[in-house]
Enzyme design. Structure first.
Site, PDB file in Angstrom:
ATOM      1  N   ASP A  90      10.815  23.654 -18.935  1.00 25.35           N
ATOM      2  CA  ASP A  90      11.603  22.920 -19.932  1.00 25.35           C
ATOM      3  C   ASP A  90      11.869  23.763 -21.188  1.00 25.35           C
ATOM      4  O   ASP A  90      11.593  23.323 -22.312  1.00 25.35           O
ATOM      5  CB  ASP A  90      10.865  21.632 -20.369  1.00 25.35           C
ATOM      6  CG  ASP A  90      10.344  20.809 -19.195  1.00 25.35           C
ATOM      7  OD1 ASP A  90      11.051  20.707 -18.182  1.00 25.35           O
ATOM      8  OD2 ASP A  90       9.225  20.263 -19.305  1.00 25.35           O
ATOM      9  N   GLU A 117      17.645  12.962 -17.287  1.00 30.31           N
ATOM     10  CA  GLU A 117      16.715  13.468 -18.318  1.00 30.31           C
ATOM     11  C   GLU A 117      17.214  14.815 -18.831  1.00 30.31           C
ATOM     12  O   GLU A 117      18.283  15.275 -18.443  1.00 30.31           O
ATOM     13  CB  GLU A 117      15.294  13.601 -17.739  1.00 30.31           C
ATOM     14  CG  GLU A 117      15.173  14.596 -16.598  1.00 30.31           C
ATOM     15  CD  GLU A 117      13.796  14.603 -15.939  1.00 30.31           C
ATOM     16  OE1 GLU A 117      12.915  13.817 -16.310  1.00 30.31           O
ATOM     17  OE2 GLU A 117      13.612  15.431 -15.012  1.00 30.31           O
TER      18      GLU A 117
HETATM   19  O1  FUB Z   1       7.947  18.654 -17.896  1.00 34.91           O
HETATM   20  C1  FUB Z   1       7.819  17.280 -17.634  1.00 34.91           C
HETATM   21  C2  FUB Z   1       9.148  16.677 -17.318  1.00 34.91           C
HETATM   22  O2  FUB Z   1       9.722  17.318 -16.188  1.00 34.91           O
HETATM   23  C3  FUB Z   1      10.188  16.862 -18.384  1.00 34.91           C
HETATM   24  O3  FUB Z   1       9.999  16.053 -19.496  1.00 34.91           O
HETATM   25  C4  FUB Z   1      11.402  16.585 -17.595  1.00 34.91           C
HETATM   26  O4  FUB Z   1      12.595  16.927 -18.208  1.00 34.91           O
HETATM   27  C5  FUB Z   1      11.132  17.382 -16.352  1.00 34.91           C
HETATM   28  O5  FUB Z   1      11.486  18.723 -16.506  1.00 34.91           O
END
Ligand code: FUB
Length: 350
Positions: free
Chosen positions: A43, A251
């Site tokens: 991320d 997301e």
């Molecule tokens: O790293 C945990 C979660 O996985 C993140 O918040 C999401 O965007 C995904 O990448």
């Protein structure tokens, strides 16, 4: 539909040479190598501060005491490490622990994808974590250094919820926080900014969930206005339905500005694309334009887009080092805006 956040057993990839990698990946090799390999990172939110590149990633760990579940409970990250580079392609430095879970008074578990901003001599780290009631909230921590250590505020940002905060600072000095992630990220539990623990995923013909945003106050630690939805429209000006899962938001929001336009990019989650939509101002609406990055190895796809000197770069992750979807490694590759303003789609394997 695939289960959220399940572990991929791509163990054949572990420690393999590039030749072996290609053999297990449809004859294709990665276009970029992991920026670091001594820890797992994901991320990546990249920024240029004082001419230097800083990457604010999640720090993935193999928490053997945590059982894998459908909500990503095994993404059990406990701290943040900030990476830095003097220049693109230069040596990558791990600046050590910048913030730990035990130093966030309100947090219970799971430090997920962070972002950072700078204003008036202070660096701000924005991060999601589950509070003591196991509800995701967004916190902020401050430091005089871009690499920390950061000191967390005693409470999460009032009115914040869900995951994946990203800050956009406009040329007029105003700053905006975008956030949200469905399924394990709990966005489906928030309707009109009210919490409903029973909030469900949408049915396939329902209008898809949308990311959220609010302008930040001058102190960068609170919302200056009520949280609102970020409108993402299809090419015909219509909202996406849940069944448009190769294009609708899931997301990993990010906003960048290019040639006076605002580019909102995000992951589609269960179809693993990174998409983008263009708008005329930070509030949108944003109109869908296409893919930034095709699916990568692993379940998640999460990125940042940043200009360094005259070039643009995509920071992203995959699971090249581990073969496990919760143990990721950050990477970078150049990104091209076409003359018409669209983005040239990147395939991370060739
Ligand atoms: O790293 C945990 C979660 O996985 C993140 O918040 C999401 O965007 C995904 O990448």
């Amino acid at each position: 539909m695939k289960r959220a956040y399940t572990t991929l057993f791509l163990t054949a990839l572990m420690g393999c040479s590039l030749t072996t990698f290609a053999q297990t990946n449809g004859g294709k090799n990665p276009i970029s190598q992991p920026l670091v390999s001594h820890i797992y990172t994901a991320d990546p939110s990249a920024h240029v501060f004082n001419g230097k590149i800083y990457i604010y990633p999640s720090h993935d760990i193999d928490a053997k005491d945590v059982k894998e579940d459908d909500e990503g409970g095994h993404f059990a990250m406990r701290d943040y490490h900030i990476l830095s580079m003097d220049k693109m392609g230069g040596k990558v430095k791990d600046n050590g622990i910048a913030l730990s879970l035990e130093n966030v008074p309100w947090a219970g578990r799971q430090l997920w994808a962070p972002d950072a901003a700078y204003k008036n001599g202070t660096y701000y780290l924005y991060f999601p974590a589950k509070d003591k009631q196991d509800v995701f909230r967004i916190g902020v921590a401050t430091s005089k250094s871009p690499t920390g250590p950061f000191k967390a505020e005693p409470e999460p940002i009032k009115g914040s919820y869900s995951i994946d905060p990203t800050v956009f600072q406009d040329t007029d000095g105003k700053a905006y926080l975008y956030f949200g992630g469905i399924w394990g990220g709990q966005l489906q539990r928030w309707d009109n900014n009210q919490y409903n623990p029973k909030g469900a995923l949408k049915q396939k013909n329902e209008v898809a969930y949308l990311p959220r945003m609010a302008r930040l106050s001058d102190d960068m630690k609170s919302f200056a206005e009520p949280v609102r939805e970020v409108q993402i429209l299809d090419e015909n000006g219509k909202p996406f339905l849940e069944k448009d899962n190769d294009k609708r938001f899931f997301e990993a929001a990010w906003l960048h500005q290019y040639n006076g336009k605002y580019y909102f990019s995000y992951s589609t989650g269960d179809s693993h694309n990174l998409c983008y939509a263009i708008g005329d101002n930070p509030y949108g609406p944003f109109t869908y334009k296409g893919l930034v990055l095709k699916p990568v190895l692993g379940w998640t796809n999460h990125h940042s887009i940043v200009q360094v000197d005259k070039k643009w770069y995509l920071f992203y992750h995959d699971v090249q080092l581990s073969g496990k979807t919760h143990l990721r490694n950050v990477k970078v590759t150049e990104l091209t805006h076409n003359p018409d303003g669209t983005i040239k789609t990147i395939d991370a394997y060739k």
